[in-house]
Structure formats: C-alpha cells, structure tokens
Motif scaffolding. Structure first.
Motif, PDB file in Angstrom:
ATOM      1  N   GLY A   1      58.600 -25.412 -36.118  1.00 47.67           N
ATOM      2  CA  GLY A   1      58.292 -25.193 -34.706  1.00 47.67           C
ATOM      3  C   GLY A   1      57.393 -23.995 -34.494  1.00 47.67           C
ATOM      4  O   GLY A   1      56.487 -24.022 -33.647  1.00 47.67           O
ATOM      5  N   PHE A   2      57.640 -22.927 -35.259  1.00 50.54           N
ATOM      6  CA  PHE A   2      56.777 -21.739 -35.180  1.00 50.54           C
ATOM      7  C   PHE A   2      55.334 -22.108 -35.499  1.00 50.54           C
ATOM      8  O   PHE A   2      54.396 -21.698 -34.790  1.00 50.54           O
ATOM      9  N   MET A   3      55.134 -22.875 -36.568  1.00 46.63           N
ATOM     10  CA  MET A   3      53.783 -23.260 -36.976  1.00 46.63           C
ATOM     11  C   MET A   3      53.122 -24.156 -35.925  1.00 46.63           C
ATOM     12  O   MET A   3      51.924 -24.016 -35.632  1.00 46.63           O
ATOM     13  N   ILE A   4      53.884 -25.072 -35.355  1.00 50.77           N
ATOM     14  CA  ILE A   4      53.320 -25.990 -34.365  1.00 50.77           C
ATOM     15  C   ILE A   4      52.816 -25.241 -33.138  1.00 50.77           C
ATOM     16  O   ILE A   4      51.721 -25.526 -32.632  1.00 50.77           O
ATOM     17  N   VAL A   5      53.579 -24.286 -32.658  1.00 57.02           N
ATOM     18  CA  VAL A   5      53.175 -23.517 -31.479  1.00 57.02           C
ATOM     19  C   VAL A   5      51.856 -22.787 -31.732  1.00 57.02           C
ATOM     20  O   VAL A   5      50.931 -22.822 -30.910  1.00 57.02           O
ATOM     21  N   SER A   6      51.749 -22.132 -32.876  1.00 57.23           N
ATOM     22  CA  SER A   6      50.515 -21.393 -33.174  1.00 57.23           C
ATOM     23  C   SER A   6      49.338 -22.337 -33.380  1.00 57.23           C
ATOM     24  O   SER A   6      48.211 -22.060 -32.945  1.00 57.23           O
ATOM     25  N   LEU A   7      49.579 -23.472 -34.031  1.00 53.98           N
ATOM     26  CA  LEU A   7      48.499 -24.444 -34.254  1.00 53.98           C
ATOM     27  C   LEU A   7      48.005 -25.053 -32.950  1.00 53.98           C
ATOM     28  O   LEU A   7      46.808 -25.355 -32.800  1.00 53.98           O
ATOM     29  N   LEU A   8      48.900 -25.250 -31.984  1.00 53.50           N
ATOM     30  CA  LEU A   8      48.500 -25.819 -30.698  1.00 53.50           C
ATOM     31  C   LEU A   8      47.532 -24.908 -29.951  1.00 53.50           C
ATOM     32  O   LEU A   8      46.643 -25.384 -29.227  1.00 53.50           O
ATOM     33  N   ILE A   9      47.684 -23.603 -30.112  1.00 55.35           N
ATOM     34  CA  ILE A   9      46.759 -22.654 -29.482  1.00 55.35           C
ATOM     35  C   ILE A   9      45.338 -22.924 -29.973  1.00 55.35           C
ATOM     36  O   ILE A   9      44.395 -23.031 -29.188  1.00 55.35           O
ATOM     37  N   SER A  10      45.195 -23.052 -31.285  1.00 61.58           N
ATOM     38  CA  SER A  10      43.877 -23.303 -31.860  1.00 61.58           C
ATOM     39  C   SER A  10      43.340 -24.678 -31.486  1.00 61.58           C
ATOM     40  O   SER A  10      42.137 -24.846 -31.252  1.00 61.58           O
ATOM     41  N   LEU A  11      44.228 -25.664 -31.419  1.00 63.23           N
ATOM     42  CA  LEU A  11      43.787 -27.018 -31.088  1.00 63.23           C
ATOM     43  C   LEU A  11      43.205 -27.081 -29.683  1.00 63.23           C
ATOM     44  O   LEU A  11      42.153 -27.698 -29.459  1.00 63.23           O
ATOM     45  N   VAL A  12      43.863 -26.452 -28.733  1.00 60.96           N
ATOM     46  CA  VAL A  12      43.353 -26.447 -27.360  1.00 60.96           C
ATOM     47  C   VAL A  12      41.984 -25.786 -27.302  1.00 60.96           C
ATOM     48  O   VAL A  12      41.055 -26.288 -26.644  1.00 60.96           O
TER      49      VAL A  12
END
Length: 447
Positions: free
Chosen positions: A395-406
């Motif tokens: 979950g930690f990784m997903i949250v940070s990756l979503l920032i970059s994806l947006v």
C-alpha cells in the motif's frame, strides 16, 4: 568514435556512483549497524545506521546546487571531474575507517562526514552524466543516448554485488566483518583512476558551448531556474518520488527485508538483487531506443502502471520461495523500473533550457532522492510494527506510485515538445505549441 567516447565518459561516472551507492546501502544493514552503531537492540542499530544512509541522500540537493551552478557556468566536463573525486574518494576512505570498538564515537562521526561528502558529490554526478550524453545527441537518438548513463545503475550494482559475494565466499563470517567488507570500498580508487582518464579526453557538449559563445549563460542558475522553470522542478520531483521509493526498496532495503523478515540467507538476497540488476542491462538501452519512436511519456506511464498492479503481489509472493523471489525482483526492478529509469534522464532534461539545464535537472532529481532516501527508516519502523505485511508495504508503494502516475499523465510528450535547441526537424506548428506551453521559454534571459 567521438560519440562512443562521450557515452563511455557519461556511463563510467554513473557506474562509480551506483557502485558506491550499493556498497553503502548493503553495508548499512549488514555491517555499519554492528561495527559503527552498536546497540543492545539490533532494530535500533539498523535504524540509526539507515539514518546515515538517508543523510547522504539529504546532502544531494546541496551537491546539485553546487555542481549545477558549476556545470551551467563553467561547463559540464569540469563539474563531472570533481564529482568523480568526491564520490570515489569518500568510498575509498570509508574502507579505511576504524570501527566504534577501536576509536569510539569518532568512528560513526567520520562515517557520517564521508557519507555527506559522498552525497554532495552524487548530487552533481547524475545530472551531468545525463547531459554529457543527451547534449551530444541529435533529436532522433536522444532517448537512446540518454539511457546509456542509466546503465551505470545495473553495472555498478552488479559490480558491487559481485565484489561482496566474492569476498563473502572466500572469508568466514568473522573475517568478513573484521576486514573483508573493506575491500570493495578500497576498490573504488581503481574505478576513479579509470574514469578520470576517460573523462579528461572528452570535449564540452555542443549545447553548452553554443550558449557560452553566444553569451547566454545564466549568471545565477539556481535563481534563474526557480524564476522561470519552477513548475518543471516540482513536476520532476513528483515524477521521481513514486518509482524512487520502490527503487530504493528493491535495490537496497530488500537485503535487510529478505534476511530479517523472510529468513533468506544473505547470499540468496544478493543473488536475487544481482539477477534483477543484470536484466536491466538489457532493458535500459532497449527502452531508451524505443522511446525515440513511441515517446518517453508512454513508456514511463506503462512502467508505473505495471509497478502499481504488482506492488501487493510482490510482497505476497517473495516470501513463498526463492524462484518467486528472483522472478518478482527481475520483473519489478529489472523490467518495469528499468523501463522507467531508461527514459528519466532524457525526459527530465528535455524540460529545461540549456543555460539552466544542469541545475534544474540535478536539483529536482536530487530533492526527490533526498525524500526517498529516508524510506529505509520508514520501512524499518513499519516492519517493527506490522512485520512483513504485504498490504502495509504494498500500500505504501502504491500511494507513492500514484503521485507519479497522475503527474506523468499531465506532463508534455517531451519527444515532441522539448527545450533542446537542435530540433531543426520540428515543423513550425510544433514549435508554436512548444512556445505556447511555456511563455518563459526565451533562453535569451539571464539572471
């Protein structure tokens, strides 16, 4: 031959950078926590040791300002010669340091100082190496050229892993902890000599030379870049944070995670890391080559989506057996992150004009690096509280990756809209779009 020499000069410093990065990252959990930061509670020792690891990252933005200024005012070559000495020299000296048992608190103090020097030098190396390659390339092959310095990551890490593996194989645990761990650090001096020799024979990049001859260099690059390109600095930071956290985990903290929480041996963890890094040697140039045809943005987006989808499955599968551990390491680090990293140098450099490109590229990247560098401290705390929980870590990784994806979804396609000046093949319509996207793209301004 001239182009080959430039590419070799760009990648050799990156190899040293990541060789040093790997050595310190590996030694932090396995060696420094015991020999330099002894504590009755092993978890506390590891936490303190990783704080020094993060301190090196925190020093990188300082280095990006110092060497970025030098690179944008004096030249890319001069800056890169100094970063080599700072990086490799500090690693060599770490290999000579007495331990806490020998000189007490002075030992961790000297280690932190050398780590800070290393971090400052690293802050200027990556951006300069990328520009050495991309500013020497024409538009049609810039993605390929920009990916070559990124090969320093897998090559440097494989060299570092290989050196630790060899020393570990030929020494007992006691010998390794007593003196064996020092040999890979001392080997840095050999890499420095080779790199300085190669870089001393190259010329300045054409774009910087043109700016210098036209008298268009920024007087104070850091002020100029914040006045006219601050949006791109913050965009770069956000784009790097997502993959950055996962990257630090996959290439550094995984050694602690696998041995502490999953009961893998150190040799097994090192082999998994080596295999994934070796696969990047293939992935990176291929992704760089294809980015010149399909664009950096598309590959970057696909890589992020892939990492998001596999974040939780990664943490669920790697404890099962070594085959799945090795496979997931190769997929996440070697293929998906390798694809993202292959495009980053070119994509990020294309956001800035030549007169502040070194500063803008380095500062944004290293601020992001400073943030993700404290990931191991966060994960150590997470592990103490939740164990090896796939939902917590994934979950930690997903949250940070979503920032970059947006952010990448709203970023320009820099293969078309770029701040490089050698794009003579761009038609007038594309150039008009480029100017409309940045009203401050007039590179005649100086500050």
């Amino acid at each position: 031959m001239k182009k080959v020499k430039v590419l070799l000069a760009s990648v050799v410093g990156s190899i040293i950078e990541w060789y040093d990065f790997y050595l310190y990252g590996t030694a932090t959990g396995l060696i420094f926590s015991t020999l330099f930061f002894p504590n009755n509670d092993p978890a506390v020792s590891i936490l303190i040791a990783f704080a020094t690891f993060g301190a090196g990252y925190a020093a990188r933005p300082i280095g990006s300002i110092i060497f970025g200024h030098m690179g944008d005012r004096i030249g890319r070559k001069a800056s890169l010669m100094l970063t080599l000495i700072g990086m490799g020299g500090s690693s060599f000296l770490i290999g000579l340091l007495p331990t806490y048992a020998q000189i007490g608190v002075l030992a961790p103090t000297l280690l932190v100082i050398l780590r800070l020097i290393q971090g400052i030098a690293l802050g200027g190396e990556w951006g300069g190496a990328v520009l050495l390659a991309t500013e020497s390339a024409s538009k049609g092959i810039r993605g390929l050229f920009g990916s070559i310095p990124q090969l320093g990551v897998p090559i440097g890490l494989v060299l570092g892993t290989f050196s630790f593996t060899i020393i570990s194989a030929f020494t007992t645990e006691a010998q390794f902890m007593a003196w064996g761990w020092r040999i890979p650090f001392l080997f840095s001096i050999v890499l420095i000599i080779i790199a300085v020799w190669i870089r001393s024979g190259i010329e300045e990049t054409p774009e910087f030379q043109r700016k210098k001859e036209q008298g268009e260099l920024a007087k104070i690059p850091i002020l100029h870049v914040f006045k006219y390109n601050s949006k791109d600095i913050f965009r770069l930071i956000g784009l790097k944070i997502g993959d950055g956290f996962f990257n630090v985990f996959l290439m550094s903290f995984i050694l602690v995670y696998a041995t502490t929480y999953l009961d893998y041996s150190r040799d097994t963890a090192l082999l998994g890391l080596t295999l994934s890094c070796a696969s990047m040697i293939i992935t990176i140039p291929l992704a760089g080559y294809f980015s010149d045809f399909v664009g950096r943005k598309l590959l970057y987006t696909c890589g992020l989506i892939g990492m998001i989808v596999l974040s939780i499955p990664y943490f669920m599968m790697i404890p099962i057996n070594t085959t799945l551990f090795f496979t997931m390491q190769v997929i996440l680090l070697g293929i998906l992150w390798g694809t993202i990293f292959a495009t980053q140098g070119t994509l990020f450099s294309e956001l800035f004009p030549a007169n502040v490109r070194y500063t803008g590229l380095s500062l944004g990247y290293q601020i992001a690096a400073a943030i993700v560098g404290f990931g191991p401290m966060i994960w150590t705390s997470m592990g103490s509280n939740f164990g090896a929980s796939p939902l917590v870590f994934g979950g930690f990784m997903i949250v940070s990756l979503l920032i970059s994806l947006v952010l990448i979804l709203f970023a320009p396609d820099t293969r078309i809209v770029t701040k490089y000046e050698d794009d003579t093949k761009l038609d007038s319509e594309t150039k008009e779009v480029q100017l409309n996207n940045d009203s401050n793209s007039n590179e005649q301004l100086t500050y």
